[in-house]
Design a protein around this motif. Structure first.
Motif, PDB file in Angstrom:
ATOM      1  N   GLN A 150      42.390 -54.784   5.115  1.00 16.87           N
ATOM      2  CA  GLN A 150      42.059 -55.940   4.266  1.00 16.87           C
ATOM      3  C   GLN A 150      40.556 -55.962   4.078  1.00 16.87           C
ATOM      4  OE1 GLN A 150      44.008 -59.253   6.164  1.00 16.87           O
ATOM      5  NE2 GLN A 150      45.941 -58.144   6.309  1.00 16.87           N
ATOM      6  N   ALA A 151      40.094 -55.047   3.216  1.00 14.90           N
ATOM      7  CA  ALA A 151      38.647 -54.845   3.067  1.00 14.90           C
ATOM      8  C   ALA A 151      37.963 -56.094   2.543  1.00 14.90           C
ATOM      9  CB  ALA A 151      38.378 -53.662   2.152  1.00 14.90           C
ATOM     10  N   VAL A 152      38.538 -56.692   1.515  1.00 15.47           N
ATOM     11  CA  VAL A 152      38.017 -57.939   0.973  1.00 15.47           C
ATOM     12  C   VAL A 152      39.173 -58.927   0.984  1.00 15.47           C
ATOM     13  CG1 VAL A 152      36.986 -59.075  -1.013  1.00 15.47           C
ATOM     14  CG2 VAL A 152      36.370 -56.722  -0.481  1.00 15.47           C
ATOM     15  N   ASP A 153      38.993 -60.049   1.679  1.00 18.56           N
ATOM     16  CA  ASP A 153      40.128 -60.935   1.912  1.00 18.56           C
ATOM     17  C   ASP A 153      39.804 -62.357   1.451  1.00 18.56           C
ATOM     18  OD1 ASP A 153      42.617 -61.664   2.723  1.00 18.56           O
ATOM     19  OD2 ASP A 153      42.081 -61.912   4.836  1.00 18.56           O
ATOM     20  N   GLY A 154      39.810 -62.529   0.137  1.00 21.23           N
ATOM     21  CA  GLY A 154      39.589 -63.867  -0.390  1.00 21.23           C
ATOM     22  C   GLY A 154      38.123 -64.227  -0.488  1.00 21.23           C
ATOM     23  N   VAL A 155      37.424 -63.548  -1.392  1.00 25.50           N
ATOM     24  CA  VAL A 155      35.999 -63.793  -1.566  1.00 25.50           C
ATOM     25  C   VAL A 155      35.759 -64.522  -2.883  1.00 25.50           C
ATOM     26  CG1 VAL A 155      33.854 -62.609  -2.181  1.00 25.50           C
ATOM     27  CG2 VAL A 155      35.072 -61.970  -0.105  1.00 25.50           C
ATOM     28  N   SER A 156      34.973 -65.589  -2.839  1.00 26.91           N
ATOM     29  CA  SER A 156      34.625 -66.317  -4.061  1.00 26.91           C
ATOM     30  C   SER A 156      33.122 -66.551  -4.098  1.00 26.91           C
ATOM     31  CB  SER A 156      35.327 -67.687  -4.091  1.00 26.91           C
ATOM     32  OG  SER A 156      36.698 -67.539  -3.881  1.00 26.91           O
ATOM     33  N   PHE A 157      32.536 -66.321  -5.250  1.00 27.94           N
ATOM     34  CA  PHE A 157      31.129 -66.682  -5.442  1.00 27.94           C
ATOM     35  C   PHE A 157      30.811 -66.654  -6.925  1.00 27.94           C
ATOM     36  CE2 PHE A 157      31.244 -62.094  -4.692  1.00 27.94           C
ATOM     37  CZ  PHE A 157      30.520 -61.599  -5.772  1.00 27.94           C
ATOM     38  N   THR A 158      29.680 -67.198  -7.276  1.00 30.88           N
ATOM     39  CA  THR A 158      29.232 -67.119  -8.666  1.00 30.88           C
ATOM     40  C   THR A 158      27.812 -66.562  -8.675  1.00 30.88           C
ATOM     41  OG1 THR A 158      28.383 -69.354  -8.519  1.00 30.88           O
ATOM     42  CG2 THR A 158      30.568 -69.088  -9.501  1.00 30.88           C
ATOM     43  N   ILE A 217      23.617 -63.968  21.229  1.00 31.14           N
ATOM     44  CA  ILE A 217      24.047 -62.577  21.307  1.00 31.14           C
ATOM     45  C   ILE A 217      25.566 -62.521  21.277  1.00 31.14           C
ATOM     46  CG2 ILE A 217      24.064 -60.505  22.744  1.00 31.14           C
ATOM     47  CD1 ILE A 217      21.247 -61.440  23.674  1.00 31.14           C
ATOM     48  N   LEU A 218      26.094 -61.780  20.323  1.00 33.00           N
ATOM     49  CA  LEU A 218      27.545 -61.673  20.186  1.00 33.00           C
ATOM     50  C   LEU A 218      28.069 -60.655  21.179  1.00 33.00           C
ATOM     51  CD1 LEU A 218      28.060 -61.622  16.339  1.00 33.00           C
ATOM     52  CD2 LEU A 218      28.304 -63.534  17.908  1.00 33.00           C
ATOM     53  N   THR A 219      29.236 -60.946  21.718  1.00 30.23           N
ATOM     54  CA  THR A 219      29.872 -59.950  22.580  1.00 30.23           C
ATOM     55  C   THR A 219      31.089 -59.383  21.871  1.00 30.23           C
ATOM     56  OG1 THR A 219      31.100 -61.737  23.597  1.00 30.23           O
ATOM     57  CG2 THR A 219      29.144 -60.944  24.765  1.00 30.23           C
ATOM     58  N   GLY A 220      31.538 -58.255  22.311  1.00 33.17           N
ATOM     59  CA  GLY A 220      32.746 -57.642  21.749  1.00 33.17           C
ATOM     60  C   GLY A 220      32.465 -56.937  20.441  1.00 33.17           C
ATOM     61  N   ASP A 221      33.518 -56.343  19.885  1.00 34.62           N
ATOM     62  CA  ASP A 221      33.398 -55.589  18.643  1.00 34.62           C
ATOM     63  C   ASP A 221      34.016 -56.364  17.497  1.00 34.62           C
ATOM     64  OD1 ASP A 221      32.111 -53.330  19.603  1.00 34.62           O
ATOM     65  OD2 ASP A 221      33.999 -52.561  20.432  1.00 34.62           O
ATOM     66  N   VAL A 222      33.676 -55.913  16.266  1.00 34.77           N
ATOM     67  CA  VAL A 222      34.329 -56.487  15.096  1.00 34.77           C
ATOM     68  C   VAL A 222      35.805 -56.093  15.153  1.00 34.77           C
ATOM     69  CG1 VAL A 222      34.298 -56.596  12.590  1.00 34.77           C
ATOM     70  CG2 VAL A 222      32.209 -56.073  13.838  1.00 34.77           C
ATOM     71  N   PRO A 223      36.726 -57.056  15.020  1.00 33.13           N
ATOM     72  CA  PRO A 223      38.150 -56.684  15.019  1.00 33.13           C
ATOM     73  C   PRO A 223      38.464 -55.777  13.844  1.00 33.13           C
ATOM     74  CG  PRO A 223      37.868 -59.064  15.214  1.00 33.13           C
ATOM     75  CD  PRO A 223      36.536 -58.499  14.878  1.00 33.13           C
ATOM     76  N   SER A 224      39.568 -55.035  13.975  1.00 35.70           N
ATOM     77  CA  SER A 224      39.938 -54.110  12.913  1.00 35.70           C
ATOM     78  C   SER A 224      40.377 -54.857  11.661  1.00 35.70           C
ATOM     79  CB  SER A 224      41.069 -53.213  13.411  1.00 35.70           C
ATOM     80  OG  SER A 224      41.695 -52.616  12.322  1.00 35.70           O
ATOM     81  N   ALA A 225      39.978 -54.317  10.506  1.00 35.99           N
ATOM     82  CA  ALA A 225      40.289 -54.995   9.249  1.00 35.99           C
ATOM     83  C   ALA A 225      41.739 -54.801   8.841  1.00 35.99           C
ATOM     84  CB  ALA A 225      39.370 -54.496   8.133  1.00 35.99           C
ATOM     85  N   ASP A 226      42.486 -53.941   9.547  1.00 36.10           N
ATOM     86  CA  ASP A 226      43.900 -53.832   9.179  1.00 36.10           C
ATOM     87  C   ASP A 226      44.744 -54.844   9.956  1.00 36.10           C
ATOM     88  OD1 ASP A 226      43.493 -52.568  11.534  1.00 36.10           O
ATOM     89  OD2 ASP A 226      44.601 -50.745  11.064  1.00 36.10           O
ATOM     90  N   ASN A 227      44.113 -55.542  10.897  1.00 37.73           N
ATOM     91  CA  ASN A 227      44.843 -56.577  11.604  1.00 37.73           C
ATOM     92  C   ASN A 227      43.865 -57.654  12.048  1.00 37.73           C
ATOM     93  OD1 ASN A 227      46.819 -57.998  12.905  1.00 37.73           O
ATOM     94  ND2 ASN A 227      46.743 -56.744  14.772  1.00 37.73           N
ATOM     95  N   PRO A 228      43.291 -58.406  11.079  1.00 41.08           N
ATOM     96  CA  PRO A 228      42.260 -59.379  11.439  1.00 41.08           C
ATOM     97  C   PRO A 228      42.874 -60.566  12.185  1.00 41.08           C
ATOM     98  CG  PRO A 228      42.753 -59.494   9.096  1.00 41.08           C
ATOM     99  CD  PRO A 228      43.571 -58.373   9.645  1.00 41.08           C
ATOM    100  N   PRO A 229      42.046 -61.280  12.965  1.00 41.06           N
ATOM    101  CA  PRO A 229      42.546 -62.447  13.699  1.00 41.06           C
ATOM    102  C   PRO A 229      43.077 -63.507  12.740  1.00 41.06           C
ATOM    103  CG  PRO A 229      40.307 -61.873  14.370  1.00 41.06           C
ATOM    104  CD  PRO A 229      40.613 -61.051  13.169  1.00 41.06           C
ATOM    105  N   SER A 230      44.030 -64.292  13.207  1.00 38.31           N
ATOM    106  CA  SER A 230      44.546 -65.383  12.375  1.00 38.31           C
ATOM    107  C   SER A 230      43.453 -66.427  12.209  1.00 38.31           C
ATOM    108  CB  SER A 230      45.761 -66.001  13.055  1.00 38.31           C
ATOM    109  OG  SER A 230      45.346 -66.592  14.273  1.00 38.31           O
TER     110      SER A 230
END
Lengths: 328, 354
Positions: free
Chosen positions: A31-39, A275-288
């Motif tokens: 889910q590379a782009v998942d609901g993006v809005s801008f003008t 400081i953020l911990t952990g990794d970016v979750p995978s885009a094929d199964n993003p968190p709810s």
């Protein structure tokens, strides 16, 4: 609708299928782009920042129809682009151009500058023959290159010069919107500022509108009027450049900002860093719910339910976070 | 550029010397008797004939001495006349070809060139075309079919494929005979009212306005041409395909599309010229390989070119002929490689020869 708005993107989703196994069946989607809005308003620069893999380039490429969105709408000058066939879209190709990240890969090595820059002019029958040559030379001067270079090949130039050729090529069609896809990240630091300044000057001169995709926060601040911050396929915060840098609201933006080093050891030592911990979750199964909740210091139960929408928390300052819309 | 060519040409004598020394070294594994027996028929009746030849040509001299004689010639002890000597332009007498080696090569070469051109042009054209097709339809049905087709192509040995088509199209169907010409056509070609301009029969026939001979020469070429073309374009197809796929992934393809070019133009103007750079090398080198004769194909189809000359000479231990052929083949190979390098510099602006 607002006359000022040149590009409006609504709830854009770009998913890439994942094929596995002998018969290459589709087992999931990135889910590379998942609901993006801008003008983007006419004449302004919208910066789009985020770490690699967050979908910022995919968003840019979807506007030029290089990726096919699965849903969402893209209005350019009030015309919907998503459903258009390639031939119906072709007139818009001229008006929307792109500057690429890698100046070494984006120029055809077997074409001279004149051919590369002049080709679109020939295609659209804007110019030919001696005029074409003069016109190309004009564009070279415009981007700060010597007009004598028209007959040279890309390999005869440095990275910064090549990027200038790339810009000249994009300008040659007199576009309204230029999607700059990390145009400076492949360049030496000393050259980066030159190219960004060139882009700014050209914008003033030619009334261009930019979507400026980058991951370098300080460069984005320098060139952008407004900035959108992306995380895992969604925009988490959108505000004017000044606001965003002075008052980042979303916890992810705050973490990003605190990662930018300050060239003063005293301040650097004193400031509070997120400081953020952990990794970016995978885009094929993003968190709810909120995609950022797995790494967010403020996350509570509500964050796991439904994805937060962008809310205007102060004038022209949008953020997608339950904790902030609650607390104001 | 000129200095580059000269420098490369200076390598030529070194390569030729090394290659011929190598052949001589291998030759010294043969006994003088084995070598002399080629020139004597009915050995049991002619006692002393072998010894006479060994004595006369110095076949029992040490190999370096023999190499020297081969290079500069040898003075006949009776007449005082200098005979042979490659450096004096005399490649020696070929027992296999029944003539001077240079003359035999001159006689056999046109047949090989004719075969190489007939096979090479469709081979390159079809190979490149299918390779592009394969890349454009990457991983779709046509790509899969072509993959099978080309893998079969380069896994089948020439003699298997050659014998197979010979079996079907000659033995069974009698469509395409082996050899170079039918007997009736060969008689006309050798007669006085047929002018041999090039010794390539298809070309000469057209120049003489003899369509019947052209047709006869043509159907003799069909099977070897198909064999060579199929087995080689399989390779060309793979090279073109992978090179094309590589180019199609480049950013400048996106740039070209961003200009608003239609897909056909993007492929033709932006992808092909870049993708063909490695293909030119492979294609030209394959063609040069064909010019040196294709031993197995020519033998299978009984085609009297350079390749069958070499195999005949080698099988009868005709060292002089093998050496002459080797010299010629090495020369073509070096010159051909040089030509490809120069061509490369001409088509790729990034390469400058120095």
């Amino acid at each position: 609708m607002n006359q000022d708005v040149l590009l409006r993107v609504e709830d854009l989703k770009v998913y890439f299928p994942i094929h596995r196994g002998v018969f290459r069946t589709v087992v999931g989607h990135v889910q590379a782009v998942d609901g993006v809005s801008f003008t983007i308003r006419r004449g302004e620069t919208l910066g789009l920042v985020g770490e690699s893999g967050c979908g910022k380039t995919t968003t840019g490429r979807a506007i030029l129809k290089f990726n096919r969105p699965i849903s969402g709408k893209i209005y350019f000058d009030d015309q919907e682009l998503v459903g258009l066939s390639e031939s119906r879209f072709r007139p818009f190709r001229r008006r929307i151009q792109m500057i690429f990240q890698d100046p070494y890969a984006s120029l055809n090595p077997r074409m001279t500058v004149k051919e590369t820059v002049g080709e679109p002019l020939m295609i659209y029958r804007l110019s030919r023959g001696v005029n074409l040559r003069k016109e190309v030379q004009g564009y070279l001067e415009l981007v700060g290159l010597s007009p004598q270079y028209v007959d040279r090949y890309p390999h005869e130039f440095s990275g910064g010069q090549r990027q200038r050729i790339g810009i000249a090529r994009a300008l040659a069609l007199r576009p309204d919107l230029i999607v700059c896809d990390e145009p400076i990240s492949a360049l030496d630091v000393s050259i980066q500022a030159q190219v960004v300044n060139l882009l700014k000057e050209l914008q003033k001169e030619l009334h261009l509108t930019y979507l400026f995709i980058a991951h370098d926060l300080s460069m984005v601040r320098h060139i952008s009027d407004r900035v959108a911050v992306m995380y895992l396929g969604t925009i988490v915060e959108l505000a004017s450049s000044q606001d965003l840098y002075a008052q980042p609201m979303h916890p992810y933006t705050q973490a990003l900002m605190s990662a930018v080093p300050i060239p003063d050891p005293k301040i650097e030592l004193q400031r509070n860093r997120t400081i953020l911990t952990g990794d970016v979750p995978s885009a094929d199964n993003p968190p709810s719910g909120c995609h950022f909740r797995t790494r967010c210091p403020l996350a509570t139960e509500i964050c796991a339910t439904v994805k937060p929408r962008l809310n205007e928390v102060s004038a022209e300052h949008y953020t997608a976070c339950y904790m902030i819309s609650k607390g104001g | 550029m000129l200095t580059y060519i000269i420098r490369r040409l200076l390598l030529l004598p070194i390569i030729l010397t090394s290659v011929t020394i190598l052949i001589f070294a291998m030759m010294s594994l043969l006994t003088p008797y084995e070598r002399a027996s080629l020139y004597v028929s009915d050995i049991p009746k002619q006692s002393g004939a072998l010894e006479g030849i060994i004595e006369k040509y110095g076949l029992d001299d040490p190999a370096p001495v023999q190499y020297w004689y081969w290079l500069v010639g040898r003075t006949d002890p009776e007449t005082g006349e200098i005979k042979g000597g490659v450096l004096r332009g005399n490649l020696g007498w070929s027992k296999t070809g029944k003539g001077d080696v240079a003359e035999v090569i001159g006689r056999r070469l046109p047949a090989t060139i004719e075969l190489a051109l007939w096979a090479g042009i469709p081979m390159i054209a079809i190979g490149v075309w299918l390779g592009v097709l394969s890349a454009i339809h990457h991983n779709r049905l046509i790509d899969q079919l072509l993959r099978v087709f080309s893998i079969v192509g380069y896994s089948i040995p020439v003699f298997v494929f050659g014998l197979l088509v010979l079996l079907i199209f000659y033995a069974r169907l009698d469509w395409f005979p082996p050899g170079r010409l039918s007997d009736w056509a060969a008689q006309i070609v050798q007669s006085n009212n047929f002018t041999s301009y090039t010794r390539m029969y298809t070309v000469d026939a057209l120049l003489n306005g003899r369509l019947d001979i052209f047709w006869d020469a043509f159907i003799h070429l069909v099977l070897p041409v198909i064999t060579l073309a199929y087995l080689n374009w399989a390779y060309l197809l793979r090279v073109t395909r992978s090179s094309m796929l590589d180019i199609l992934r480049q950013d400048y393809m996106t740039t070209a599309r961003a200009k608003g070019l239609i897909e056909n133009v993007v492929i033709r103007r932006h992808a092909l010229p870049n993708a063909l750079i490695p293909v030119v090398t492979v294609g030209a080198l394959t063609l040069i390989g064909l010019l040196n004769g294709v031993v197995i194909t020519e033998t299978v189809f009984n085609y009297p070119g350079m390749g069958s000359f070499l195999s005949e000479a080698a099988l009868s231990l005709d060292v002089v002929s093998v050496l002459g052929f080797t010299l010629f083949a090495s020369f073509i190979l070096v010159a051909g490689n040089l030509f490809v390098d120069v061509l490369y510099g001409a088509i790729d602006p990034r390469i400058r020869l120095e």
